[in-house]
Design a protein around this motif. Structure first.
Motif, PDB file in Angstrom:
ATOM      1  N   MET A 244       2.644 -15.469   2.055  1.00  0.00           N
ATOM      2  CA  MET A 244       1.983 -14.199   2.322  1.00  0.00           C
ATOM      3  C   MET A 244       1.113 -13.777   1.141  1.00  0.00           C
ATOM      4  N   GLU A 245      -0.100 -13.366   1.439  1.00  0.00           N
ATOM      5  CA  GLU A 245      -0.985 -12.750   0.462  1.00  0.00           C
ATOM      6  C   GLU A 245      -1.333 -11.378   1.022  1.00  0.00           C
ATOM      7  N   GLY A 246      -0.604 -10.362   0.588  1.00  0.00           N
ATOM      8  CA  GLY A 246      -0.676  -9.064   1.252  1.00  0.00           C
ATOM      9  C   GLY A 246      -0.032  -9.186   2.621  1.00  0.00           C
ATOM     10  N   THR A 247      -0.732  -8.741   3.653  1.00  0.00           N
ATOM     11  CA  THR A 247      -0.217  -8.859   5.016  1.00  0.00           C
ATOM     12  C   THR A 247      -0.826 -10.057   5.738  1.00  0.00           C
ATOM     13  N   THR A 248      -1.528 -10.911   4.998  1.00  0.00           N
ATOM     14  CA  THR A 248      -2.177 -12.087   5.572  1.00  0.00           C
ATOM     15  C   THR A 248      -1.376 -13.338   5.255  1.00  0.00           C
ATOM     16  N   GLU A 249      -1.129 -14.147   6.268  1.00  0.00           N
ATOM     17  CA  GLU A 249      -0.430 -15.412   6.056  1.00  0.00           C
ATOM     18  C   GLU A 249      -1.443 -16.497   5.698  1.00  0.00           C
ATOM     19  N   ARG A 250      -1.156 -17.230   4.645  1.00  0.00           N
ATOM     20  CA  ARG A 250      -2.010 -18.325   4.207  1.00  0.00           C
ATOM     21  C   ARG A 250      -1.191 -19.604   4.100  1.00  0.00           C
ATOM     22  N   MET A 251      -1.879 -20.715   3.889  1.00  0.00           N
ATOM     23  CA  MET A 251      -1.213 -22.012   3.789  1.00  0.00           C
ATOM     24  C   MET A 251      -1.719 -22.753   2.550  1.00  0.00           C
ATOM     25  N   GLU A 252      -0.816 -23.498   1.926  1.00  0.00           N
ATOM     26  CA  GLU A 252      -1.170 -24.312   0.760  1.00  0.00           C
ATOM     27  C   GLU A 252      -0.380 -25.615   0.825  1.00  0.00           C
ATOM     28  N   ARG A 253      -1.070 -26.720   0.631  1.00  0.00           N
ATOM     29  CA  ARG A 253      -0.413 -28.010   0.568  1.00  0.00           C
ATOM     30  C   ARG A 253       0.030 -28.255  -0.869  1.00  0.00           C
ATOM     31  N   GLY A 254       1.301 -28.540  -1.062  1.00  0.00           N
ATOM     32  CA  GLY A 254       1.767 -28.739  -2.415  1.00  0.00           C
ATOM     33  C   GLY A 254       3.174 -29.277  -2.485  1.00  0.00           C
ATOM     34  N   GLN A 255       3.662 -29.422  -3.716  1.00  0.00           N
ATOM     35  CA  GLN A 255       5.015 -29.920  -3.972  1.00  0.00           C
ATOM     36  C   GLN A 255       5.909 -28.763  -4.409  1.00  0.00           C
ATOM     37  N   PRO A 256       6.938 -28.412  -3.634  1.00  0.00           N
ATOM     38  CA  PRO A 256       7.848 -27.347  -4.060  1.00  0.00           C
ATOM     39  C   PRO A 256       8.586 -27.741  -5.335  1.00  0.00           C
ATOM     40  N   ILE A 257       8.675 -26.793  -6.265  1.00  0.00           N
ATOM     41  CA  ILE A 257       9.439 -26.993  -7.496  1.00  0.00           C
ATOM     42  C   ILE A 257      10.753 -26.232  -7.409  1.00  0.00           C
ATOM     43  N   THR A 258      10.686 -24.952  -7.054  1.00  0.00           N
ATOM     44  CA  THR A 258      11.886 -24.174  -6.753  1.00  0.00           C
ATOM     45  C   THR A 258      11.639 -23.365  -5.500  1.00  0.00           C
ATOM     46  N   GLU A 259      12.688 -23.167  -4.720  1.00  0.00           N
ATOM     47  CA  GLU A 259      12.618 -22.347  -3.515  1.00  0.00           C
ATOM     48  C   GLU A 259      13.753 -21.340  -3.543  1.00  0.00           C
ATOM     49  N   GLN A 260      13.407 -20.078  -3.373  1.00  0.00           N
ATOM     50  CA  GLN A 260      14.389 -19.020  -3.230  1.00  0.00           C
ATOM     51  C   GLN A 260      14.301 -18.496  -1.802  1.00  0.00           C
ATOM     52  N   CYS A 261      15.113 -17.492  -1.506  1.00  0.00           N
ATOM     53  CA  CYS A 261      15.165 -17.023  -0.133  1.00  0.00           C
ATOM     54  C   CYS A 261      13.840 -16.427   0.328  1.00  0.00           C
ATOM     55  N   ASP A 262      13.045 -15.890  -0.588  1.00  0.00           N
ATOM     56  CA  ASP A 262      11.807 -15.254  -0.172  1.00  0.00           C
ATOM     57  C   ASP A 262      10.620 -15.622  -1.057  1.00  0.00           C
ATOM     58  N   ARG A 263      10.751 -16.694  -1.841  1.00  0.00           N
ATOM     59  CA  ARG A 263       9.676 -17.067  -2.763  1.00  0.00           C
ATOM     60  C   ARG A 263       9.734 -18.558  -3.049  1.00  0.00           C
ATOM     61  N   VAL A 264       8.554 -19.164  -3.197  1.00  0.00           N
ATOM     62  CA  VAL A 264       8.447 -20.589  -3.511  1.00  0.00           C
ATOM     63  C   VAL A 264       7.536 -20.767  -4.715  1.00  0.00           C
ATOM     64  N   LEU A 265       7.962 -21.625  -5.633  1.00  0.00           N
ATOM     65  CA  LEU A 265       7.110 -22.060  -6.725  1.00  0.00           C
ATOM     66  C   LEU A 265       6.688 -23.484  -6.404  1.00  0.00           C
ATOM     67  N   LEU A 266       5.370 -23.738  -6.362  1.00  0.00           N
ATOM     68  CA  LEU A 266       4.885 -25.049  -5.967  1.00  0.00           C
ATOM     69  C   LEU A 266       3.752 -25.509  -6.868  1.00  0.00           C
ATOM     70  N   ARG A 267       3.548 -26.832  -6.870  1.00  0.00           N
ATOM     71  CA  ARG A 267       2.405 -27.429  -7.548  1.00  0.00           C
ATOM     72  C   ARG A 267       1.390 -27.809  -6.479  1.00  0.00           C
ATOM     73  N   SER A 268       0.189 -27.272  -6.598  1.00  0.00           N
ATOM     74  CA  SER A 268      -0.832 -27.493  -5.578  1.00  0.00           C
ATOM     75  C   SER A 268      -1.441 -28.884  -5.721  1.00  0.00           C
ATOM     76  N   LEU A 269      -2.270 -29.243  -4.764  1.00  0.00           N
ATOM     77  CA  LEU A 269      -2.965 -30.520  -4.829  1.00  0.00           C
ATOM     78  C   LEU A 269      -3.876 -30.604  -6.044  1.00  0.00           C
ATOM     79  N   ARG A 270      -4.305 -29.463  -6.549  1.00  0.00           N
ATOM     80  CA  ARG A 270      -5.173 -29.419  -7.734  1.00  0.00           C
ATOM     81  C   ARG A 270      -4.371 -29.510  -9.031  1.00  0.00           C
ATOM     82  N   GLY A 271      -3.037 -29.471  -8.928  1.00  0.00           N
ATOM     83  CA  GLY A 271      -2.191 -29.524 -10.110  1.00  0.00           C
ATOM     84  C   GLY A 271      -1.839 -28.158 -10.662  1.00  0.00           C
ATOM     85  N   THR A 272      -2.443 -27.110 -10.124  1.00  0.00           N
ATOM     86  CA  THR A 272      -2.107 -25.757 -10.567  1.00  0.00           C
ATOM     87  C   THR A 272      -0.760 -25.344  -9.994  1.00  0.00           C
TER      88      THR A 272
END
Length: 298
Positions: A244-272
């Motif tokens: 979610m970005e505000g009330t808008t749902e977005r998508m990102e292709r990436g590698q999850p690093i940590t996942e919590q119940c309501d938040r994900v930390l990921l590495r994007s295809l760009r490495g960011t």
């Protein structure tokens, strides 16, 4: 106002990450005994923008005849067409950005008075280590301390519910000023604020909530950068993350690093790196995806 529902979950990932530093980097100080200074952007005022949606920013093809008598004339015509198309796209991009920035107009008095020195001070309460990082002037020597150079830029979503931080972080070893030991861009998206009057919410008490949210995001981005610098590899499978970005749902292709119940930390295809809120409840069966260097260590 909240960013992470479980700071303990973030702390666990942080400690596991720094437990196995990458041998190719100068060894980072232990998080509990950090000796750091922070270098801020040259501009004093904190940069804010309106979130831009470039999905519809493409310019319709410019129809153009090429009345060229030969190949050289045809090539000149094609190059002219390319320049015209590029100019049209740049002009439209500028118009879209200008329009997006109008969302900031009600917040001008707060933003105009917000300085990076104040932002840095507010971030200290939100770092997991609680590190006190004195501000080091640009170009000053640092023979005994590590330096973190930050370039935070904030964006406000068009629905005015969410603050987004893009922070490019560079880490320099003691005495080093040209070759960074680590550099990456970290995006942290706050949870949406469900307020009927967002302007009144963010500007109350001289913009205290807006400023504090900025410090919170900066502190979290520093924790993420430190952990990534110590253990940068991520070999979990790529997948598409809906967030979610505000009330808008977005998508990102990436590698999850940590996942919590309501938040994900990921590495994007760009490495960011991206810390994003997701649609999920704490009763969900989400798993923690630990930094790969820490997996299998116990």
């Amino acid at each position: 106002m909240r960013l992470f529902r479980s700071r303990a979950g973030v702390a666990t990932a942080w400690m596991l990450a720094v437990a196995t530093p990458d041998a190719t980097l100068p060894r980072l100080p232990d998080p509990a005994t950090l000796r750091w200074s922070m270098q801020l952007p040259l501009s004093e005022k904190v940069v804010f923008r309106g979130v831009v949606n470039f999905d519809q920013a493409g310019v319709a093809p410019v129809s153009m005849m090429y009345p060229a008598p030969n190949a050289v004339g045809l090539l000149a015509g094609v190059l002219t067409h390319a320049l015209i198309s590029k100019g049209s796209r740049e002009s439209q991009k500028t118009r879209i950005e200008t329009e997006a920035n109008k969302v900031l107009e009600p917040y001008a008095p707060v933003i105009d008075a917000f300085r990076y020195t104040e932002l840095a001070g507010r971030s200290k309460a939100w770092t997991l280590s609680g590190t006190q990082m004195p501000v080091l002037p640009r170009g000053a020597g640092h023979p005994d301390t590590w330096v973190v150079v930050v370039t935070p830029v904030f964006s406000l979503t068009q629905d005015q519910t969410t603050l987004v931080l893009d922070n490019t972080v560079a880490l320099f070893a003691p005495g080093e000023s040209k070759r960074s030991s680590y550099v990456n861009t970290i995006r942290v998206i706050s949870d949406a604020e469900a307020e009927p009057d967002p302007v009144a919410h963010w500007t109350a008490n001289g913009g205290e909530l807006l400023k504090d949210q900025g410090g919170q995001l900066l502190g979290q981005s520093l924790d993420i950068a430190f952990a990534d610098a110590a253990s940068p590899s991520t070999t979990t499978p790529f997948r598409t993350i809906r967030y979610m970005e505000g009330t808008t749902e977005r998508m990102e292709r990436g590698q999850p690093i940590t996942e919590q119940c309501d938040r994900v930390l990921l590495r994007s295809l760009r490495g960011t790196l991206m810390s994003v809120p997701v649609k999920a409840s704490c009763d969900d069966t989400r798993r923690d995806v630990l930094p790969i260097a820490a997996q299998g260590s116990g």
